[in-house]
Design an enzyme around this catalytic site. Structure first.
Site, PDB file in Angstrom:
ATOM      1  N   ILE A   1       6.282  -0.012  -5.307  1.00 61.83           N
ATOM      2  CA  ILE A   1       5.824   0.110  -3.779  1.00 61.83           C
ATOM      3  C   ILE A   1       5.451   1.746  -3.873  1.00 61.83           C
ATOM      4  O   ILE A   1       4.827   2.220  -2.962  1.00 61.83           O
ATOM      5  CB  ILE A   1       7.010  -0.090  -2.778  1.00 61.83           C
ATOM      6  CG1 ILE A   1       8.100   0.616  -2.827  1.00 61.83           C
ATOM      7  CG2 ILE A   1       6.958  -1.689  -2.950  1.00 61.83           C
ATOM      8  CD1 ILE A   1       9.195   0.257  -1.683  1.00 61.83           C
ATOM      9  N   LYS A   2       6.129   2.380  -4.782  1.00 59.82           N
ATOM     10  CA  LYS A   2       5.906   4.102  -4.843  1.00 59.82           C
ATOM     11  C   LYS A   2       5.904   4.503  -3.408  1.00 59.82           C
ATOM     12  O   LYS A   2       5.175   5.479  -2.962  1.00 59.82           O
ATOM     13  CB  LYS A   2       4.605   4.251  -5.470  1.00 59.82           C
ATOM     14  CG  LYS A   2       4.815   3.726  -7.204  1.00 59.82           C
ATOM     15  CD  LYS A   2       3.457   4.539  -7.791  1.00 59.82           C
ATOM     16  CE  LYS A   2       3.471   4.169  -9.219  1.00 59.82           C
ATOM     17  NZ  LYS A   2       3.465   2.718  -9.565  1.00 59.82           N
ATOM     18  N   ARG A   3       6.917   4.345  -2.578  1.00 60.64           N
ATOM     19  CA  ARG A   3       7.010   4.976  -1.130  1.00 60.64           C
ATOM     20  C   ARG A   3       7.646   6.210  -1.307  1.00 60.64           C
ATOM     21  O   ARG A   3       8.397   6.430  -2.332  1.00 60.64           O
ATOM     22  CB  ARG A   3       7.590   4.059  -0.398  1.00 60.64           C
ATOM     23  CG  ARG A   3       7.072   2.457  -0.016  1.00 60.64           C
ATOM     24  CD  ARG A   3       5.630   2.605   0.614  1.00 60.64           C
ATOM     25  NE  ARG A   3       5.193   1.258   1.069  1.00 60.64           N
ATOM     26  CZ  ARG A   3       4.194   0.659   0.422  1.00 60.64           C
ATOM     27  NH1 ARG A   3       3.654   0.955  -0.638  1.00 60.64           N
ATOM     28  NH2 ARG A   3       3.882  -0.527   1.069  1.00 60.64           N
TER      29      ARG A   3
ATOM     30  N   THR B   1      10.205   1.335  -6.451  1.00 64.49           N
ATOM     31  CA  THR B   1       9.747   2.343  -7.178  1.00 64.49           C
ATOM     32  C   THR B   1       9.744   3.520  -6.123  1.00 64.49           C
ATOM     33  O   THR B   1       9.238   3.120  -4.967  1.00 64.49           O
ATOM     34  CB  THR B   1       8.321   2.410  -7.956  1.00 64.49           C
ATOM     35  OG1 THR B   1       7.607   1.845  -7.102  1.00 64.49           O
ATOM     36  CG2 THR B   1       8.838   1.767  -9.199  1.00 64.49           C
TER      37      THR B   1
ATOM     38  N   ASP C   1      -1.353   5.859  -6.082  1.00 60.81           N
ATOM     39  CA  ASP C   1      -0.882   5.272  -7.310  1.00 60.81           C
ATOM     40  C   ASP C   1      -1.915   5.508  -8.165  1.00 60.81           C
ATOM     41  O   ASP C   1      -2.543   6.515  -8.297  1.00 60.81           O
ATOM     42  CB  ASP C   1      -0.771   3.930  -6.986  1.00 60.81           C
ATOM     43  CG  ASP C   1       0.290   2.832  -7.932  1.00 60.81           C
ATOM     44  OD1 ASP C   1      -0.114   2.900  -9.160  1.00 60.81           O
ATOM     45  OD2 ASP C   1       1.232   2.763  -7.589  1.00 60.81           O
TER      46      ASP C   1
END
Lengths: 307, 307
Positions: A104-106, A140, B108
């Site tokens: 999710i790369k938050r 993530t 991303d």
């Protein structure tokens, strides 16, 4: 949580994770057409097709892999029906005993980061009920906002026995634009790595920390340095396969205990039937092609990293 | 898109944006209890309550403000029903003629960033249909992955006349951990700012670019430098009010044309009725309290920045 992931890696004898990153172009025509007939040309049709596609890949691989990593962007692209497919994928992978890494790369600040953490790896209290919204095991996290952004995730890791992988050195060509900038002779990704160790010390789970790091397979020299810099940090390694990384690049990402890294492949596995090596499976055998590609990946890593 | 935002700022004579970042503790008791009765203690109840809360604040402020900025984390925390409330908020704000800035801080690489861009500010092609999934006008973007992560958003800005604000220097206390690191004597946030100018040159829309920047109100000295470094970049300024920034800190974020910045306040506006200055409105007058707080904020900025 990291101890649960390690347990699964040992049981399956496979330090790999399958990236469930569906794209319309990966979905076999007969499968998508079925849903177009059912739901029209709609977000719902794509959501249903994505879930059926994922389900079949999970069914054909769950006994040989420890974990899956759905990339939420691929689902979010199709709005709410897409996100429903994401959630159904998380739940189905759990039914099959897999660890679920939500890619999710938050990353935000304070109460906002806490909200992401609660939503994805925690639970909300609503009146007298405690409800688990998305229920991933590990997510993530983007570190650009510093400790304010990461600590709320670490708190939830401790409270709910969950994990995170913090972006340190990403696999893409332009990752160096900011990550490689030198400050006092040290690249930013190393400065981030030092913070990962610090955050990680606050959430140990056996020999490793619940706070892991993302280090791309496409930068093996940096991987070698980062491995030493973060000895108790599990490394999630993207970039294998389609992005150019191969088994021989990966040896240095592992510790001497044979642990410490888990390698992701997404389109190399889920779209294997479109690759000439696996084209004999045909589009109707896409899930079997995925299993064959996963087996080959596991073998490649075993031969190159543990021989 | 930036020209549309500027037009709205001029019409309302107010360079402000209201952050629609609902939290359960901000929702008046009578409002949330109504939905608990309707839907039980559930994610759905919270989603419905959030949307009703937002709707009333929009109704009471839309004629004096140019834009709203829903923070998706607050909604994502409540799973799919939360995200449905986010989408309904976006649509309702559009009905009222507001520009919608989705505070999503996504970032991303490659096709993944493209998916986020398409999902939030673009459209998907499904069979013979073109569908708009989330339909924000502008979104916030995290730059840590470099140009690979940002360019897909810039492409969609050009294709669909949309905008982005890239995180440059965030408002939180620990933002300096990585953002302030010096590389060749230059802090990382300045290096990011230079890239923002480069990305922005590829998407000009009148005097300003569709590629804006986020610079926190809590760092006015850095704001002054960044203003000069990015003359054609609109700056989204968080950190006003609850986070400590005030009108007098903001003058340097504007250009001499009186444009170039838009200041966000979230809880200072939406939870104004809980602040002693506006407590006379009571919880049933929460939306009127929000309007009064927005009027005071607009006045504060006008007096301190344009007097």
């Amino acid at each position: 949580m990291i101890s649960k992931l390690i347990e699964q890696i040992k049981i399956k004898n496979a330090p790999v994770v399958v990236g469930l990153d569906p794209q319309l172009k990966f979905i076999p025509d007969e499968l998508i057409q079925k849903w177009y007939k059912e739901c029209g040309y709609s977000l719902e049709a794509v959501g249903e097709a994505f879930f059926e596609f994922n389900k079949k890949i999970i069914d054909s691989t769950y006994d040989i892999i420890p974990a899956v990593k759905p990339q939420i962007a691929m689902y979010e692209q199709y709005g709410i029906p897409g996100i429903i497919a994401f959630k159904k994928t998380v739940d189905y992978a759990h039914e099959k005993g897999l660890v679920v890494i939500g890619d999710i790369k938050r990353g935000d600040i304070g109460s906002t980061s806490e909200s992401y953490a609660i939503g994805h790896i925690g639970s909300v209290e609503i009146g007298e009920e405690k409800i688990v919204p998305f229920d991933e095991d590990i997510v993530t996290v983007n570190p650009y906002l510093g400790s304010d952004g990461v600590n709320p995730f670490v708190d939830i890791c401790n409270k709910e026995d969950k994990g995170i992988f913090v972006l340190v050195k990403t696999s893409n060509p332009s990752s160096g634009e900011f990550q490689d900038k030198l400050s006092d002779g040290k690249p930013i990704y190393e400065i981030v790595a030092e913070k990962v160790v610090e955050w990680g010390n606050a959430s140990m789970d056996g020999d490793y920390s619940n706070v892991g790091a993302v280090v791309g397979a496409t930068y093996p020299e940096m991987g070698k340095i980062l491995r030493k810099l973060m000895p108790k940090t599990y490394i999630l390694v993207p970039g294998y396969g389609a992005q150019g990384g191969s088994g021989k690049d990966l040896k240095e990402y592992f510790n001497e205990d044979g642990l410490g890294a888990i390698v992701n492949s997404s389109r190399g596995i889920i779209a294997a039937y479109k690759n000439e090596n696996y084209s004999s499976f045909g589009s109707s055998g896409f899930a079997d092609a995925s299993r064959a590609a996963a087996e080959d990946m596991i073998k490649d890593i075993a031969e190159n990293c543990f021989a």
